[in-house]
Enzyme design. Structure first.
Site, PDB file in Angstrom:
ATOM      1  CB  THR A  12      35.824  20.755  14.739  1.00 10.61           C
ATOM      2  OG1 THR A  12      35.712  20.054  15.963  1.00 10.61           O
ATOM      3  CG2 THR A  12      37.134  21.519  14.714  1.00 10.61           C
ATOM      4  CG  ASP A  55      30.772  19.129  20.283  1.00 12.82           C
ATOM      5  OD1 ASP A  55      31.862  19.660  20.512  1.00 12.82           O
ATOM      6  OD2 ASP A  55      30.624  17.894  20.144  1.00 12.82           O
ATOM      7  CB  SER A  56      28.584  15.752  16.350  1.00 14.51           C
ATOM      8  OG  SER A  56      29.750  15.080  16.724  1.00 14.51           O
ATOM      9  CG  ASP A  88      33.544  14.220  18.914  1.00 18.53           C
ATOM     10  OD1 ASP A  88      34.641  13.996  18.353  1.00 18.53           O
ATOM     11  OD2 ASP A  88      33.419  15.027  19.854  1.00 18.53           O
ATOM     12  CB  CYS A 274      38.193  -7.535  16.795  1.00 14.08           C
ATOM     13  SG  CYS A 274      39.060  -8.618  17.910  1.00 14.08           S
TER      14      CYS A 274
HETATM   15  N1  ASP Z   1      33.516  17.748  19.148  1.00 16.81           N
HETATM   16  C1  ASP Z   1      33.453  17.970  17.721  1.00 16.81           C
HETATM   17  C2  ASP Z   1      32.113  17.472  17.223  1.00 16.81           C
HETATM   18  O1  ASP Z   1      31.947  16.292  17.053  1.00 16.81           O
HETATM   19  C3  ASP Z   1      34.577  17.298  17.026  1.00 16.81           C
HETATM   20  C4  ASP Z   1      34.619  17.490  15.529  1.00 16.81           C
HETATM   21  O2  ASP Z   1      33.815  18.122  14.918  1.00 16.81           O
HETATM   22  O3  ASP Z   1      35.562  16.972  14.907  1.00 16.81           O
HETATM   23  O4  ASP Z   1      31.211  18.249  17.008  1.00 16.81           O
END
Ligand code: ASP
Length: 339
Positions: A12, A55-56, A88, A274
């Site tokens: 992001t 995107d991860s 992510d 948990c």
């Molecule tokens: N979907 C994004 C990612 O993991 C979310 C982020 O970067 O916070 O690349």
């Protein structure tokens, strides 16, 4: 002048909205444009952008190997490494890198943001600037941080102790089973006792990962067929997510299925559903049977650490027993053994 190597993988932090309003990854220029302060700092930054930027959720072992290799290749020439990464799967990447980079004596800090760097209320600037500052901090010529960490919302976590717990708040990560390593307020407060000190260790890169791992998350009423299908998958290990302090049903059919899988050469690692606390095999009657048939103790490992540690150990060792031995040992500060 501090010498920092930045690895930009995506996430992001560097995303923009496309014509349909969906966030898509964009190149490092976007980050540079939105962070004019970068050039005013006392840093010499070298940037390696992955191609493509992702995107991860598209992260995979091949990219981890490339990342670890880049760090090894540039290790001697830089004070520290900052990896810009989507949140992510950031905890998976931080965990696996902690295993691949044995005896690390320099900081490797993963960071990103919940809002893109171009947004007014973005958390990207603070996260990135704090990550850079921590990555360059030394005491008497020695890096303060000698491990793989995650910096998010003014906190530095041990990477293999953290997990993403919130997709809506800036406070995206937590590590309830291990203290925060650094709190960034007006000053950076280092929790000295919690930090790894690898000064007497040799830095060794490990690049073999074997991803033949499956997950069995238990719930009351799970059927023998579902369990069988997971245990029979073409894997070498199963991470079993159990109840409370490592408990499961005591039904004989269940224990028989697990025993059969173990006898057939598979490792079964018990971690808890948990998020706080540890597996304690034998504390309740509902876990004594597991110990007797050879289910392994995952102690207080996160799910992310358990999965990636298995990939790492399976890459290192061919035999079931070697992997079984090391999964129960604390090798990079990822678990606490209290017994
Ligand atoms: N979907 C994004 C990612 O993991 C979310 C982020 O970067 O916070 O690349």
């Amino acid at each position: 002048m501090h010498n920092i190597f930045i690895i930009y993988t995506g996430g992001t932090i560097g995303m923009v909205k496309d014509e349909t309003g969906t966030f898509v990854p964009f190149d490092f220029e976007l980050i540079k444009r939105n962070l004019p302060d970068l050039s005013r700092l006392n840093y010499k930054l070298t940037v390696h952008s992955f191609s493509p930027i992702i995107d991860s959720s598209n992260m995979k072992p091949e990219i981890w190997i490339e990342m670890a290799q880049i760090i090894k290749n540039n290790y001697d020439d830089y004070d520290g490494f900052v990896i810009l990464h989507g949140s992510d799967t950031m905890s998976f990447s931080a965990s696996v890198l902690s295993f691949m980079l044995e005896g690390l004596q320099k900081p490797v800090i993963l960071s990103g943001s919940q809002l893109p760097i171009g947004e007014i209320r973005t958390d990207a600037r603070e996260n990135m600037m704090t990550a850079l500052e921590i990555a360059s901090t030394k005491h008497l010529g020695v890096s303060m941080i000698q491990e793989v960490c995650i910096l998010f919302d003014n906190k530095l976590f041990r990477g293999n102790r953290s997990f993403k717990y919130n997709s809506a708040k800036f406070e995206a990560f937590r590590s309830p089973n291990y203290p925060v390593l650094v709190e960034a307020g007006i000053h950076l407060q280092y929790n000295q006792e919690a930090l790894l000190d690898n000064r007497d260790k040799e830095f060794i890169l490990h690049t073999r990962l074997d991803d033949r791992v499956a997950v069995l998350k238990l719930f009351p009423g799970i059927s023998p067929n579902t369990i069988k299908s997971i245990l029979n998958a073409d894997v070498r290990a199963i991470v079993m997510e159990t109840f409370g302090s490592g408990n499961t049903t005591t039904d004989q059919w269940f224990l028989d299925l697990l025993k059969e899988a173990i006898d057939n050469g598979k490792n079964i690692v018990n971690i808890s559903q948990c998020k706080v606390g540890s597996v304690e095999l034998g504390r309740y009657e509902t876990s004594t049977g597991l110990k007797a048939i050879g289910v392994l103790n995952g102690y207080d490992m996160t799910f992310e650490a358990a999965v990636t540690k298995l990939m790492y150990l399976q890459g290192e060792f061919e035999g079931q027993q070697d992997v079984a031995y090391w999964i129960e040992k604390n090798i990079r500060g990822e678990l606490t053994i209290n017994d």
